[in-house]
Design an enzyme around this catalytic site. Sequence first.
Site, PDB file in Angstrom:
ATOM      1  N   THR A 103       7.775   5.760  10.165  1.00 34.26           N
ATOM      2  CA  THR A 103       6.442   6.224  10.578  1.00 34.26           C
ATOM      3  C   THR A 103       5.587   4.989  10.808  1.00 34.26           C
ATOM      4  O   THR A 103       5.260   4.277   9.850  1.00 34.26           O
ATOM      5  CB  THR A 103       5.791   7.101   9.484  1.00 34.26           C
ATOM      6  OG1 THR A 103       6.677   8.154   9.146  1.00 34.26           O
ATOM      7  CG2 THR A 103       4.474   7.682   9.976  1.00 34.26           C
ATOM      8  N   LYS A 178       3.588  13.128  14.068  1.00 32.30           N
ATOM      9  CA  LYS A 178       3.758  12.825  12.634  1.00 32.30           C
ATOM     10  C   LYS A 178       2.434  12.379  11.994  1.00 32.30           C
ATOM     11  O   LYS A 178       2.081  12.792  10.887  1.00 32.30           O
ATOM     12  CB  LYS A 178       4.831  11.719  12.500  1.00 32.30           C
ATOM     13  CG  LYS A 178       4.991  11.125  11.133  1.00 32.30           C
ATOM     14  CD  LYS A 178       5.657  12.067  10.171  1.00 32.30           C
ATOM     15  CE  LYS A 178       5.761  11.457   8.784  1.00 32.30           C
ATOM     16  NZ  LYS A 178       6.147  12.444   7.779  1.00 32.30           N
ATOM     17  N   LYS A 253      -0.826   4.431   3.937  1.00 30.65           N
ATOM     18  CA  LYS A 253      -0.376   3.805   5.203  1.00 30.65           C
ATOM     19  C   LYS A 253      -0.499   4.794   6.365  1.00 30.65           C
ATOM     20  O   LYS A 253      -1.020   4.467   7.427  1.00 30.65           O
ATOM     21  CB  LYS A 253       1.080   3.357   5.028  1.00 30.65           C
ATOM     22  CG  LYS A 253       1.653   2.622   6.189  1.00 30.65           C
ATOM     23  CD  LYS A 253       2.813   3.253   6.905  1.00 30.65           C
ATOM     24  CE  LYS A 253       3.776   4.101   6.193  1.00 30.65           C
ATOM     25  NZ  LYS A 253       4.811   4.711   6.995  1.00 30.65           N
TER      26      LYS A 253
HETATM   27  P1  NAD Z   1      11.456   2.547   1.353  1.00 30.08           P
HETATM   28  O1  NAD Z   1      10.407   1.544   1.066  1.00 30.08           O
HETATM   29  O2  NAD Z   1      12.126   3.275   0.237  1.00 30.08           O
HETATM   30  O3  NAD Z   1      12.638   1.868   2.213  1.00 30.08           O
HETATM   31  C1  NAD Z   1      12.443   0.919   3.219  1.00 30.08           C
HETATM   32  C2  NAD Z   1      13.672   0.007   3.262  1.00 30.08           C
HETATM   33  O4  NAD Z   1      13.483  -0.932   4.326  1.00 30.08           O
HETATM   34  C3  NAD Z   1      13.879  -0.788   1.981  1.00 30.08           C
HETATM   35  O5  NAD Z   1      15.216  -0.637   1.522  1.00 30.08           O
HETATM   36  C4  NAD Z   1      13.586  -2.230   2.416  1.00 30.08           C
HETATM   37  O6  NAD Z   1      14.358  -3.194   1.701  1.00 30.08           O
HETATM   38  C5  NAD Z   1      13.969  -2.182   3.873  1.00 30.08           C
HETATM   39  N1  NAD Z   1      13.374  -3.257   4.657  1.00 30.08           N
HETATM   40  C6  NAD Z   1      12.074  -3.654   4.681  1.00 30.08           C
HETATM   41  N2  NAD Z   1      11.932  -4.687   5.555  1.00 30.08           N
HETATM   42  C7  NAD Z   1      13.148  -4.931   6.071  1.00 30.08           C
HETATM   43  C8  NAD Z   1      13.644  -5.868   7.024  1.00 30.08           C
HETATM   44  N3  NAD Z   1      12.851  -6.767   7.621  1.00 30.08           N
HETATM   45  N4  NAD Z   1      14.970  -5.841   7.310  1.00 30.08           N
HETATM   46  C9  NAD Z   1      15.777  -4.928   6.738  1.00 30.08           C
HETATM   47  N5  NAD Z   1      15.377  -4.018   5.814  1.00 30.08           N
HETATM   48  C10 NAD Z   1      14.072  -4.027   5.508  1.00 30.08           C
HETATM   49  O7  NAD Z   1      10.783   3.596   2.383  1.00 30.08           O
HETATM   50  P2  NAD Z   1      11.231   5.103   2.664  1.00 30.08           P
HETATM   51  O8  NAD Z   1      10.641   6.010   1.660  1.00 30.08           O
HETATM   52  O9  NAD Z   1      12.698   5.118   2.925  1.00 30.08           O
HETATM   53  O10 NAD Z   1      10.423   5.377   4.033  1.00 30.08           O
HETATM   54  C11 NAD Z   1      10.830   4.824   5.271  1.00 30.08           C
HETATM   55  C12 NAD Z   1       9.914   5.366   6.353  1.00 30.08           C
HETATM   56  O11 NAD Z   1       9.971   6.798   6.383  1.00 30.08           O
HETATM   57  C13 NAD Z   1       8.424   5.004   6.142  1.00 30.08           C
HETATM   58  O12 NAD Z   1       7.848   4.724   7.379  1.00 30.08           O
HETATM   59  C14 NAD Z   1       7.856   6.294   5.537  1.00 30.08           C
HETATM   60  O13 NAD Z   1       6.449   6.451   5.804  1.00 30.08           O
HETATM   61  C15 NAD Z   1       8.665   7.355   6.232  1.00 30.08           C
HETATM   62  N6  NAD Z   1       8.786   8.620   5.489  1.00 30.08           N
HETATM   63  C16 NAD Z   1       9.004   8.613   4.153  1.00 30.08           C
HETATM   64  C17 NAD Z   1       9.092   9.829   3.469  1.00 30.08           C
HETATM   65  C18 NAD Z   1       9.310   9.867   1.970  1.00 30.08           C
HETATM   66  O14 NAD Z   1       9.171  10.951   1.377  1.00 30.08           O
HETATM   67  N7  NAD Z   1       9.678   8.762   1.328  1.00 30.08           N
HETATM   68  C19 NAD Z   1       8.966  11.038   4.163  1.00 30.08           C
HETATM   69  C20 NAD Z   1       8.786  11.009   5.554  1.00 30.08           C
HETATM   70  C21 NAD Z   1       8.690   9.786   6.212  1.00 30.08           C
END
Ligand code: NAD
Length: 308
Positions: A103, A178, A253
């Site tokens: 997102t 979204k 965010k």
């Molecule tokens: P998270 O923080 O758990 O995971 C993000 C991952 O990206 C981490 O493992 C991190 O190490 C990795 N990362 C960061 N920078 C990086 C880079 N430069 N290279 C490689 N890896 C990198 O986040 P999440 O909960 O998995 O959410 C991911 C996305 O989905 C976000 O945009 C969030 O808003 C969206 N989202 C989350 C949810 C939820 O319930 N958690 C629901 C819908 C949407």
Amino acid sequence: MASNLVGFVGLGNMGAHMARNLIKNGVKLMVFDLDAKRVAELKSDGAEVAQHPADVAVASKTIVTMLPSSPHVRSVYGTTSETVDNGLVAHMQPGTLCMDSSTIDRSASIEVAGAVALKKSAYVDAPVSGGVVGAENATLTFMVGGDKASFDRATQYLSMMGKNTVHCGNVGCGQAAKIVNNMMLGIQMIGTAEGMNLGIKMGLDPKLLASIINTSSGRCWSSDTYNPVPGVIEDIPPSKGYTGGFGSALMCKDLGLAQNASTEVQAPILLGSLAHQVYRILANDPKYANLDFGIIYQFLKNQAEKKQ
Ligand code: NAD
């Protein structure tokens, strides 16, 4: 070098489950994440490991990214000067399809899609709703922005990770849908928390109050499915210490993305802006930042208690 490998970058709370669901469907994966533990877990599930996003682009013409926010996506695709060399775009093979489920800002999706197009490749923004449970159970909804041919090509992979795949329009339209949804969710959650706190302080039983709201005109998803008061609904994050849900920092965010979009298209979001400020306070407080966004109820309750 092209193969039937799919590349997956970003193995966090959402991405790790999504990547596993691709593996369960017989897809061979090459993965990359900055977190070595996350990578090791996927390796033990059968994925190949890349050292940089660039390795993924060299090995695969189908790439999924699931990263926290706009700067992370720009960094992985290599559209910022510091990350160009090891980014996906610099090494992308013609005809690659990129699906970004993060997102992020609509404008960031459009910018990255432009860089991918210069490599004669396609990009769709495909943010999701459904949370961690939806990611684990492959019941996510994907809101997809991109041309129809890319949408059709993406659907075969997205349908392995979710149950609904909706074509919202051109690149950026998935993010638009979204961002609007999550802004309304943030506003609605604060309203529910305020109402529940007020009613409980006036002596009403929380379950009784929720049942009245849920058969009256105050009803919404935050009151009838995700009530922020512990014990009103069992087995949801507010009843489990606000753990394992959608973090306040991520809600902050997303409300910031709504703020950016409103400035860009000149649409006033009065309550969305206020909700952003409320979640900024929570996101900047280590007591609340990583807890589920229903924690706003406890924040309000604590304010009132301080005054007594
Ligand atoms: P998270 O923080 O758990 O995971 C993000 C991952 O990206 C981490 O493992 C991190 O190490 C990795 N990362 C960061 N920078 C990086 C880079 N430069 N290279 C490689 N890896 C990198 O986040 P999440 O909960 O998995 O959410 C991911 C996305 O989905 C976000 O945009 C969030 O808003 C969206 N989202 C989350 C949810 C939820 O319930 N958690 C629901 C819908 C949407």
